[in-house]
Structure formats: structure tokens, C-alpha cells
Enzyme design. Structure first.
Site, short mmCIF file in Angstrom:
data_model
loop_
_atom_site.label_atom_id
_atom_site.label_comp_id
_atom_site.label_asym_id
_atom_site.label_seq_id
_atom_site.Cartn_x
_atom_site.Cartn_y
_atom_site.Cartn_z
N ASP A 244 0.87 -1.17 0.00
CA ASP A 244 0.00 0.00 0.00
C ASP A 244 0.92 1.22 0.00
O ASP A 244 2.12 1.13 0.26
CB ASP A 244 -0.94 -0.01 1.20
C1 BGC Z 1 -5.09 3.19 0.05
C2 BGC Z 1 -5.11 2.26 -1.15
C3 BGC Z 1 -4.92 3.07 -2.40
C4 BGC Z 1 -3.63 3.86 -2.29
C5 BGC Z 1 -3.31 4.73 -3.49
C6 BGC Z 1 -3.89 4.11 0.06
O1 BGC Z 1 -4.03 5.08 1.03
O2 BGC Z 1 -5.14 2.43 1.23
O3 BGC Z 1 -6.31 1.54 -1.18
O4 BGC Z 1 -4.94 2.26 -3.54
O5 BGC Z 1 -3.71 4.73 -1.17
O6 BGC Z 1 -4.20 5.79 -3.58
#
Ligand code: BGC
Length: 741
Positions: free
Chosen positions: A267
Site C-alpha cells: 500500500d
Molecule cells: C489506500 C489504497 C490506495 C492507495 C493509493 C492508500 O491510502 O489504502 O487503497 O490504492 O492509497 O491511492
């Protein structure tokens, strides 16, 4: 005797080996990810260490590098599980301000889940993939599929369900729909990212059984049955170890046990070490190269990371890269992402997701209704963007008011009053001006007066309230499920003037309905329902179609009834503060912070808790009415080979065609382990014409009755009695029978 055993052991071993080898050969033939192994070996041989490591971290905010010299394209990621996120600058969150990146806003996760339909999930995945391809993306960062453990969970609107089977079946449908278009998915967030507060450092203390049966099962299904090509590691820790470097999760369970052959990305900002991450199974650090860039090269040179581990990481990426055909730069972004074909899918999902919770006759709106007072901020509010996290810059979004105006044109007069507005919120690090709240109160008084005026004399009041995308947001959980912005006060005052009230709640998660329910003659749950949400809602309210959504989660009467709250294990004590994503934006790395989340309710999540502990919810899991009465009869069940075949009749006793989601729950009263009263084991959505009866068969693999044996660390399927309950919701199961396993 011993000799006999040895011979037999040898025999079984040979048989097992044959099955495994045969199985592996079969998997190789059928798994598209394994079609390029020889080519990949050659590619890896020809790569330098620098080129390899260059593939293992973010190149831009939403891409990771290929190898230009060898003609291997970058991996381009499409953020958001419910619509393709707009194009951003390479190294910031600033949008590029294009027009072709206007996408379809698909109903969010809980709406999709309320359809209870794998076919619809398949179309959803397909629609997302079509738009991702138009945008030149290789992998969709979705489906988001963590279990909705808490009614207040910030991403409940994005996730699917509190139930692992429903989540798993829908995530599998989404996965197949997308990957059949040659677009990879990325199942997220692996695993146990079931709260937003402190998600960047919280440690989940969870029993092995709850982990397996509840939290991992949806991922297992999407990997084994959907053959997902990508997985995103969660921010949090499990049993003290970061998910993104959790060897047990990523290597033992995901890869070795489930046979995952794709790539794992972190993530955003969720990587925490170099050696740990790469040895623990992570392929790509997103979006930067703090750990899997130069420091990884140094670690390899020091001998801390063997080259064959790097090669395996590169192989896993190349498997996906060579399976997904890159979209050439001169083909991508040539036409607007949102297309009639994909908009039609968004409509279909929305129209089958709306849940009718209560109906004392006001719905569908009768032809006699000539004046309608529409009241509420959500009647005109768009939900594609808002709060923290991925939203959709949508081509269009039909609001509830617009949908109604179109559907009722020339038939009824609509008078609109906003009635209330969201309270002013202090932005990060800023303070509200001193008199902001006073001014707000004044505006609210005025808005209420206008609403009361509009309500007076109308044939029906349609109150369209609920939450919005600021209230339900990534990065933090709600502190309460109470309706925001004094909506209950307003409703009470409106009811005194005009009691003919239909309440439509627009939200992605449960709200406290104790005050609303007695006021509402009819009560409808709509969702953050996408580009076509307003049209779908109008079609349901006017009776063009019958409502057919069913709740994918339990509505507690009050928050304290829900398991983690009842046990006092949520909210946890904060040690330090700040959300991981917000920190990332502010370019502030992690402070050392610690907190533990005790998953003390174990497997008793959602309805498993309420039914077993006899706590009456406001609305039960699986609940949802129609405009017609459905009658269930003639249940029969038998074990046939590896399946339990359940058949029954479903009669539509009304005067319009309608769809019903029939549900099969199974209880194991003689089980040797503690179990919920019953658990969802199968379901089917069926359209039945007015006055007709149809025979329904639901085939349930016996394996779905498995439980995790914590002593053997293995799945067991117990023999004995299985009590089968069938009906239209977890608290209305009129039919019952038994089989013996
Ligand atoms: C989220 C993800 C997301 C990523 C990129 C993170 O904060 O948990 O689900 O894909 O950001 O935006």
C-alpha cells in the site's frame, strides 16, 4: 506391520506426488500467468541487478518500471476500486486536469455487495477494465475487500460485506470480469485492514481461526477461484509483523497454500524495511524507493539478500507484465474513459442494490401523488469525490433530485428544499473561524424553515439524507453512527407538518435509525450509488422496477450492540497520532507509534454475533423488502458427491416482476467447536414474474462447511448433522431441513 505401513506410505506418497506433479502441469497449462516461464528465465538472465531492482519500486505515483532496453513496459496502476482515478502528476497528488480521464463512477463496494450477485460483480469488473484499458492502465487497485468488522469503519462504503462468503463470491466475480478483459486486479488490502484509525501501525491480535475463516477466506476465494493476478499488502501488522513483510501471509499462505502466482505491491507508504520486505514476499514498494531501491542493491551486494530472491520477485512481476498486454501510448487516452456501455453497467448495479427497509404503503409512489416535497442535502449532492482517498472525476453523476425530476416530468410537481447542510469542518492543521458554528446554526434555522414550508401540503415528502463522502472516509473511522447534521431534529419537525414521509438514506455504511424508523412510513437505503445513482433511485421509487437489494451488513440498533464495541476492544487507545496517508502527503515519515487491535469476538463478526448472542439488530444481515411478497416452500436437500444440493420453490405473490435474493444458512448443532447459530453458505438472485413460482437449486460445496482447526493448523469438515435454513434474510428463514454429512 510396520513394513506394511511403510509400503502404503510410499504408495500414498507416490500417488500424492503424481497428483501434485499432474496438478502443477495442469496449472501451468491453464494459468495464463505461467505461460511465459521460459521467456521470463531468459529475460532475467539478461538483466543487471540495477535493472531488476528498478522494477521493485514505484517509478511514479501510480507506475512501476519495466525494462526499456528489453522492450518491457512499465506497470501502470489504476487507483480506486469504484472508478478509474484521474491522471495525476508523476510525483505528486496534483491532478493533470485532463478531460479524457473523466470516468464512470461505479457504485461503491457496499452497493455492489447489496446486489448479492456474482454476475453483476463480473460486469462491474468488466466495466472497470474497459475504462482502465482506455486509460492505458494494466492493473486496477481493487476490489477493496476487507471484512466490514465495525459499523463505523471508515472504508465500509468501499468494502463489500461483513460476511466472508458474500465478499469472496463478489470479489471473485469482479476479478474474473476484469481479467477476462486482460486487465489485472489487485485484491486489497491483504490482510485484516478492517479499521482506518491507526491503520498505518495498528497490530491485529487475532485468533488463527478468525483470521482464516473470516478475514482471509474472501482473498483465498478470489485467488483460487478467480486467479487474481495482483494483491496489495495492507498497512497494518498482524501478530506483530507488518503485512508487507509477513512471510507467513505472503509466502506460506498466499503463494504456497493458495497457489498465487502473481505480484504483491505495498500500500502507498506501507513498506517498512528492505531485507524484511523483499524476503517476506513483497514485489513492489509503492510509490517510492525508500526501501526497495538503492538500499536493496546495497543489501544484495552485502549478501543480505540472495540473487535468487530478487529473481523470483522479478519473475512474479514479469508473469503479470507478460500476461497483460500493455496499451501503446498512442492508443491510450484517445477517448473519454466513461462510455455508454460502462455507464449502463453502473446503472444495472445501482438499480439492483437499493434496499427497501420498510414500506407502509407509500412506495412505489402512486399516480395520485401530484406534489412531492424533496428535502435533504443528499438529494443534490454528488458522491464521486470527497474525503481522503481515491475518488472518481466522473463524466457525470445523476443526483437523486435530477433522477426524480426526469422520471416524474409531467406527472408530478417537485418542490425542493435543502433542509440542512453539512457542518463546517476544519481542514488539516487549520482552525475554523471563531463565529463559524454560530453562522452555521443560523443557516440551519433558515434551511429548516424553508423545508417546513415545502413540506406543507405536499402529497408526499421524500427526505433524502444520510452520510456523505466527508463523513465516511478513508483514513479515519467514524466516532459514531448517529446521523450527522441534526437530520433527526429536522425530520421530527417535518413529520409534524406532513407525516407522509419516505426516507431515503444515502450512505455506504450503517447509521443509527432508532429515531428515523418510527417517523418514516417508508424507508429506503440507497448507497454511494455511482454515475447513474439518481436514475436508479427514481426508477425504484416510482415503481418502474422493484427494489431487490439486500443488506451486506448488519444494522445495529445502537453502536454498543456490535461485537467489538460490546466487548470494549474498539476504539483502541491511540499512542501518537496521524493517518499514514496524510503523513505521506505531508512527506512526513512514520513516527514510531504502537497500538493493538484485539479481535476478541473471534469468528463472531456481524450477524454471527447477533444471532448467536440473541441481540436484536435494527435490520438483519441479508434483509431487504420488495414491492411484492415472496413465499418460500417445498425445501429439499441432499448430499450429492461433493455438494449439498438445496432446492425449494419461490413464489412471487405480487402483481409485478421482481427479483429476490434467496439465502441458505447452515448450522452445525453437534459441532465439537464453538460455532455461530448458522452461517451463510449459498445464495441466488432470481427474477420471478408476477404470480409465478419458480424452482430454485443452490449447490453448496461441502467444503464451505469447513472450520479451521487451531490444533492441527488445518481445515476440517466435520461429519454429522447439518441444519439447512432457507429464506430471504438472516432473520427470516421460514424453511428448515437437515442432511447428514
Ligand atoms: C489506500 C489504497 C490506495 C492507495 C493509493 C492508500 O491510502 O489504502 O487503497 O490504492 O492509497 O491511492
Amino acid at each position: 506391520m510396520v513394513f506394511y505401513y511403510l509400503i502404503n506410505m510410499k504408495k500414498s506418497f507416490l500417488m500424492l506426488a503424481a497428483v501434485l506433479i499432474g496438478g502443477a502441469a495442469y496449472a501451468q497449462q491453464t494459468n495464463p500467468l505461467l505461460q511465459h516461464e521460459t521467456e521470463i528465465t531468459e529475460i532475467i538472465k539478461s538483466m543487471t541487478l540495477e535493472e531488476k531492482v528498478n522494477m521493485l519500486h514505484g517509478k511514479t505515483m501510480f507506475s512501476s518500471a519495466g525494462v526499456e532496453r528489453l522492450g518491457i513496459a512499465d506497470m501502470k496502476y489504476a487507483d480506486g476500486p469504484f472508478g478509474i482515478r484521474e491522471e495525476l502528476e508523476d510525483h505528486s497528488w496534483t491532478p493533470l486536469g485532463w478531460d479524457v480521464d473523466r470516468a464512470t463512477f461505479f457504485p461503491t463496494g457496499s452497493a455492489l455487495a447489496a446486489t448479492w450477485c456474482p454476475g453483476i460483480a463480473y460486469e462491474y469488473g468488466k466495466g472497470m477494465a474497459i475504462e482502465a484499458k482506455l486509460r492505458g492502465k494494466d492493473m486496477i487497485l481493487g476490489p477493496a475487500m476487507n471484512i466490514q468488522r465495525l459499523p463505523t469503519g471508515g472504508r465500509t462504503y468501499e468494502y463489500l460485506s461483513e460476511d466472508p462468503l458474500l465478499s469472496g463470491i463478489l470479489a471473485t466475480g469482479y476479478t474474473k470480469g476484469s481479467q477476462d478483459q486482460n486487465e489485472a486486479v489487485c485484491l486489497k488490502h491483504f490482510a485484516v485492514n478492517s479499521q482506518e484509525n491507526m491503520r498505518g501501525f495498528i497490530n491485529a491480535n487475532i485468533s488463527e481461526r478468525a483470521l482464516r475463516e473470516i478475514y482471509l477466506t474472501p482473498f483465498e476465494m478470489a485467488v483460487k477461484e478467480g486467479n487474481a493476478w495482483g494483491v496489495m499488502a495492507a498497512y497494518n501488522k498482524i501478530w506483530g509483523q507488518w503485512c508487507s513483510e509477513n512471510f507467513n501471509l505472503q509466502e506460506n499462505i498466499l503463494r504456497n497454500e493458495w497457489g498465487f502466482r502473481g505480484m504483491i505491491i505495498s500500500d502507498w507508504g506501507g513498506t517498512h524495511s528492505t531485507v524484511g520486505a523483499v524476503m517476506g514476499g513483497l514485489e513492489v514498494e509503492m510509490p517510492s524507493s525508500t526501501y526497495l531501491g538503492d538500499s536493496l542493491i546495497a543489501a544484495v551486494n552485502r549478501g543480505d539478500v540472495p540473487m535468487n530472491v530478487i529473481d523470483q520477485r522479478v519473475r512474479n512481476i514479469l508473469r503479470v507484465r507478460l500476461t497483460v498486454n500493455p496499451v501503446p501510448a498512442n492508443v491510450a487516452n484517445q477517448k473519454v474513459a466513461s462510455q455508454p456501455e460502462t455507464q449502463a453497467i453502473a446503472y444495472k448495479v445501482a438499480s439492483k442494490s437499493i434496499v427497501l427497509l420498510k414500506n407502509e404503503g407509500l412506495l412505489p409512489l402512486s399516480n395520485k401523488v401530484k406534489t412531492i416535497a424533496v428535502i435533504g442535502d443528499n438529494a443534490t449532492r454528488t458522491m464521486a469525490l470527497g474525503g481522503v482517498g481515491a475518488g472518481v472525476k466522473t463524466l457525470y453523476e445523476v443526483t437523486p433530485l435530477e433522477g426524480l425530476q426526469k422520471a416524474l416530468k409531467g406527472k408530478a410537481k417537485i418542490r425542493y428544499a435543502r433542509g440542512y447542510e453539512p457542518a463546517p469542518q476544519a481542514r488539516w492543521g487549520q482552525k475554523l473561524p471563531e463565529n463559524a458554528m454560530e453562522e452555521y446554526e443560523k443557516r440551519m434555522e433558515k434551511l429548516k424553515k424553508e423545508a417546513l414550508k415545502v413540506a406543507k401540503g405536499a402529497d408526499v415528502v421524500l427526505f433524502i439524507g444520510g452520510n456523505n463522502r466527508e463523513v465516511e472516509t478513508e483514513g479515519s473511522d467514524r466516532t459514531t453512527i448517529k446521523l450527522p447534521f441534526d437530520q433527526e431534529d429536522l425530520l421530527e419537525d417535518v413529520a409534524e407538518i406532513n407525516p407522509n414521509i419516505v426516507v431515503v438514506m444515502v450512505a455506504g455504511a450503517p447509521v443509527d435509525l432508532r429515531e428515523v424508523e418510527p417517523i418514516a412510513k417508508s424507508l429506503v437505503y440507497s448507497w454511494f450509488n455511482g454515475t447513474e445513482g439518481g436514475n436508479a433511485l427514481a426508477d425504484v421509487l416510482t415503481g418502474k422496477i422493484a427494489p431487490s437489494g439486500k443488506l451486506p451488513f448488519t444494522f445495529p440498533r445502537k453502536l454498543e450492540d456490535s461485537p467489538a464495541y460490546a466487548l470494549g476492544v474498539y476504539p483502541q487507545k491511540e499512542q501518537g497520532g496521524g493517518d499514514v496517508f496524510v503523513n505521506l502527503v505531508n512527506r512526513d515519515r512514520f513516527a514510531v507509534r504502537k497500538a493493538d487491535a484485539d479481535y476478541s469476538e473471534g469468528i463472531f463478526v456481524g450477524y454471527r454475533w447477533y444471532t448467536t448472542k440473541n441481540v436484536k439488530p435494527m435490520y438483519a444481515f441479508g434483509y431487504g423488502l420488495s414491492y411484492v411478497p415472496f413465499k418460500y416452500s417445498n425445501l429439499a436437500a441432499k448430499v450429492e458427491g461433493e455438494n449439498i444440493e438445496v432446492t425449494f420453490d419461490l413464489a412471487n405473490q405480487g402483481n409485478m416482476e421482481a427479483e429476490e435474493v434467496s439465502q441458505v444458512y447452515i448450522g452445525r448443532p453437534d459441532s465439537k467447536v464453538e460455532r455461530p447459530k448458522y452461517e451463510l453458505k449459498g445464495f441466488k438472485r432470481t427474477a420471478v414474474k408476477a404470480g409465478e413460482t419458480t424452482k430454485i437449486t443452490i449447490s453448496i460445496p461441502k467444503d464451505r462447511l469447513r472450520h479451521w482447526n487451531e490444533f492441527q493448523h488445518a481445515w476440517n469438515v466435520e461429519g454429522g448433522k447439518a441444519v439447512i435454513y432457507v429464506g430471504g434474510s438472516s432473520d427470516n428463514l421460514p424453511l428448515q431441513t437437515e442432511v447428514t454429512l
